[in-house]
Design an enzyme around this catalytic site. Structure first.
Site, short mmCIF file in Angstrom:
data_model
loop_
_atom_site.label_atom_id
_atom_site.label_comp_id
_atom_site.label_asym_id
_atom_site.label_seq_id
_atom_site.Cartn_x
_atom_site.Cartn_y
_atom_site.Cartn_z
N GLU A 148 45.84 56.69 57.45
CA GLU A 148 44.91 57.21 56.44
C GLU A 148 45.59 57.15 55.08
O GLU A 148 46.81 57.06 54.97
CB GLU A 148 44.52 58.65 56.76
N ASP B 208 49.60 57.56 61.79
CA ASP B 208 48.29 57.87 61.22
C ASP B 208 48.03 56.93 60.05
O ASP B 208 48.77 56.96 59.06
CB ASP B 208 48.26 59.33 60.77
#
Length: 472
Positions: A319, A317
């Protein structure tokens, strides 16, 4: 912290051997240290498994399993030599008396030996072909109990000298056949039985107990609904002093890893994969900006992590990154992200690489001629998205594309029953729910899982009223 000791030691050894197995707990008896027979001058015979383990073994299985054993010598033998393996209950009696234990033997009817238990060491060789101890469940064993297969090893008429700890062997087993699992099938439009849609539960473990994934089963089949639990999340970080990227586990993630027998193994016992989430953490390191050599180095650390804690893969991920034009890093994007997945896939192709299709990880590219669909096993959409990923992840089958992901904490992207059914009807086979936590919003969790049960499996959800509170 315990974690850093495990990973540091595993990683250093992994630089020489690519990784360290975390199965040393199986070595309960000891190993043969350059065995020899005092005064005889003859080579000593000993028995080891595929990994060179000369001690008792531990196996878990569903249905059936087997352990390959090899006859070895400290020097090539001058003539053929045969050892014989047989089931012998007195071996376990002797072990129980010596260790003050009360292990129960697997019924002899469940045990078989290839080649009638004979393993021949050919002249001029120092290892035999494998002899397999087979175990087939008859459904009578308790899945919560560890049983034992007692084996005696003899030389027959041969005068071979067998190492003392190779004259008997005990294989400890847990038979999980009677324990319900999550392997679901459905009948397609053509009347064929096919795999059911896989549900990935990406769980915020800072304040949620992952055992809550055991609460949801199907009424008709009794199967568990969740197929994989993603621990959200560990972090990729940068160390300013050493100039290296490293994996970082916060105290909550670390507690689950250190206590995997309590929180993670019960999930795996029911067939669920346990996946480590890998998330950026507000510094220059990202899952999508490592130079090639850095990606290779970091992949070794990730494999050591998976080995040490018996994890089933990684979830990427991109982010919360603070990337920029830093020396030693490359542009944040699909090329670098693909390289990291590829390098880890080469080290552990049996474990899953899972991409959260958002930002720099929304697509992948071929690396060294290998298409993304080979080294990235699953792609899970951001909340609500439902487009086909074939252009973003070439080579990935539709069954491994996760559509209509749902965020259960804030109620974002909650899919309708019709949307979930259309996903199934169009051949897409994966789905993600994020932030399940019945202690906070059970009504939403229960409704979402009910819709999934109807749309994906033509079934009803059964919800265990017991909730697993965070207890650490």
């Amino acid at each position: 912290m315990k974690y850093y000791n495990i990973i540091r030691n595993s990683f250093l050894m992994g630089m020489a051997a690519l990784a360290v197995s975390a199965c040393q707990e199986d070595l309960t008896i000891g190993t043969v240290d350059a065995p020899s027979v005092s005064g005889s001058g003859e080579p000593l015979i000993y028995v080891a498994d595929t990994n060179g383990n000369t001690a008792n073994a531990n196996l878990e299985f569903r249905g059936d399993t087997g352990l390959d054993l090899f006859v070895n010598t400290t020097a090539p033998v001058a003539e053929d030599m045969t050892l014989y393996f047989s089931y012998d209950a007195t071996v376990l009696d002797e072990y129980n008396r010596a260790n003050r234990t009360a292990h129960v033997a697997v019924p002899e009817s469940m045990v078989s030996f290839s080649n009638d238990g004979a393993a021949t060491l050919k002249a001029g060789n120092s290892q035999s072909a494998p002899m397999t101890v087979g175990i087939t469940s008859d459904g009578s064993l308790d899945s919560e109990v560890s049983y034992a297969v007692p084996v005696r090893i003899s030389t027959g008429a041969s005068r071979a000298s067998v190492a003392s700890n190779s004259q008997t062997r005990i294989i400890f087993v847990r038979d999980l056949t009677g324990l319900q699992d999550c392997f679901k099938t459905v009948i397609d439009a053509n009347g064929n039985e096919v795999d059911g849609i896989k549900i990935f539960s990406c769980m915020e473990v800072n304040d949620t107990n992952p055992l809550n994934n055991l609460r949801y089963t199907l009424k008709k089949s009794g199967k568990y609904m969740v197929d994989a639990v993603i621990l959200f999340a560990g972090n990729i970080n940068y160390n300013d002093e050493t100039g290296r990227v490293y994996f970082n586990a916060n105290p909550n993630v670390q507690h689950l890893l250190d206590n995997r027998e309590k929180y993670l193994k019960p999930l795996q016992d029911r067939g669920m994969k346990v996946i480590m989430g890998l998330l950026c953490n507000h510094d220059r390191a990202s899952v999508a900006n490592l130079a090639d050599e850095t990606a290779r180095y970091f992949a070794l650390e990730l494999k050591a992590l998976c080995d040490a804690y018996k994890l089933d893969g990684m979830f990427y991920d991109c982010e919360y990154c603070s990337t920029g034009n830093y020396p030693g890093f490359v542009s944040n994007g699909a090329q670098a992200f693909s390289r990291l997945m590829y390098e880890l896939w080469k080290l552990q192709p049996e474990r899953w690489n899972i991409a959260y299709c958002y930002g720099p990880t929304s697509r992948a590219v071929a690396i060294d001629g290998v298409q993304p669909g080979e080294f990235c096993h699953y792609g899970l959409h951001d909340y609500g998205n439902s487009y086909d990923m074939s252009g973003n992840y070439p080579g990935m089958p539709k069954s491994n594309m996760g559509l209509y992901s749902q965020e259960l904490n804030l109620g974002r992207g909650i899919a309708s029953l019709g949307q979930l059914r259309s996903m199934r009807n169009n051949g897409y086979g994966s789905h993600m729910v994020f932030a399940m936590d019945p202690t906070k919003h059970s009504w939403r969790d229960d409704n979402v899982m009910s819709n999934c049960a109807q749309a994906f499996y033509d079934d009803e959800v059964v919800i265990d009223p017991h909730m697993y509170e965070k207890d650490w």
